[in-house]
Design an enzyme around this catalytic site. Sequence first.
Site, PDB file in Angstrom:
ATOM      1  N   PRO A  37      15.907 -14.562  25.408  1.00 28.90           N
ATOM      2  CA  PRO A  37      15.687 -13.202  25.922  1.00 28.90           C
ATOM      3  C   PRO A  37      14.208 -12.922  26.186  1.00 28.90           C
ATOM      4  O   PRO A  37      13.353 -13.285  25.377  1.00 28.90           O
ATOM      5  CB  PRO A  37      16.193 -12.297  24.795  1.00 28.90           C
ATOM      6  CG  PRO A  37      16.967 -13.168  23.871  1.00 28.90           C
ATOM      7  CD  PRO A  37      16.452 -14.563  24.061  1.00 28.90           C
ATOM      8  N   HIS A  38      13.950 -12.320  27.335  1.00 30.29           N
ATOM      9  CA  HIS A  38      12.578 -11.936  27.686  1.00 30.29           C
ATOM     10  C   HIS A  38      12.652 -10.778  28.660  1.00 30.29           C
ATOM     11  O   HIS A  38      13.709 -10.500  29.228  1.00 30.29           O
ATOM     12  CB  HIS A  38      11.816 -13.127  28.276  1.00 30.29           C
ATOM     13  CG  HIS A  38      12.475 -13.759  29.461  1.00 30.29           C
ATOM     14  ND1 HIS A  38      13.588 -14.561  29.352  1.00 30.29           N
ATOM     15  CD2 HIS A  38      12.190 -13.686  30.777  1.00 30.29           C
ATOM     16  CE1 HIS A  38      13.951 -14.960  30.558  1.00 30.29           C
ATOM     17  NE2 HIS A  38      13.121 -14.442  31.445  1.00 30.29           N
ATOM     18  N   GLY A  39      11.539 -10.123  28.846  1.00 32.47           N
ATOM     19  CA  GLY A  39      11.499  -8.931  29.684  1.00 32.47           C
ATOM     20  C   GLY A  39      11.517  -9.241  31.173  1.00 32.47           C
ATOM     21  O   GLY A  39      11.342 -10.380  31.592  1.00 32.47           O
TER      22      GLY A  39
END
Length: 144
Positions: free
Chosen positions: A63-65
């Site tokens: 998960p990352h922005g």
Amino acid sequence: MAKEILTKDNITLNALLTNKEEAIRFTGKILVENDYVESSYVEKMLEREELTTTYIGNNVAIPHGTEDAKGAVKETGLSVVISPEGVDFNGNTVNILIGIAGKGNEHLEILSKIALVCADEGNIQKLINASTKEEIMELFSEVN
């Protein structure tokens, strides 16, 4: 001096997570609590997941922005969450969540290093079965 990208404080073993959103929030919260990102970054991690899954195979999600979340990143950092029970990511079981926050384009280099570690099935089992945070740190420190 820049902060360390991965510290023991950024690792959680034996996390019990009930769903994908909770897993992403948990992974992002570690980055917030350790001052790598502003709290708004977590919402951008969820937004990214809506656009395209962060599941990369081998029981791993990263998960990352979104691209527009860059302003919420204070320092480049990683969070590692191990969930031996696993959590469902659209029909795929995820046991290893690696949250990424990168300043500039640093996340690209980090992603390639993570991919090298996670491409090895033996490393995946070592991560899932790790009993100490040091074991996790050691696996990721071997990738230069």
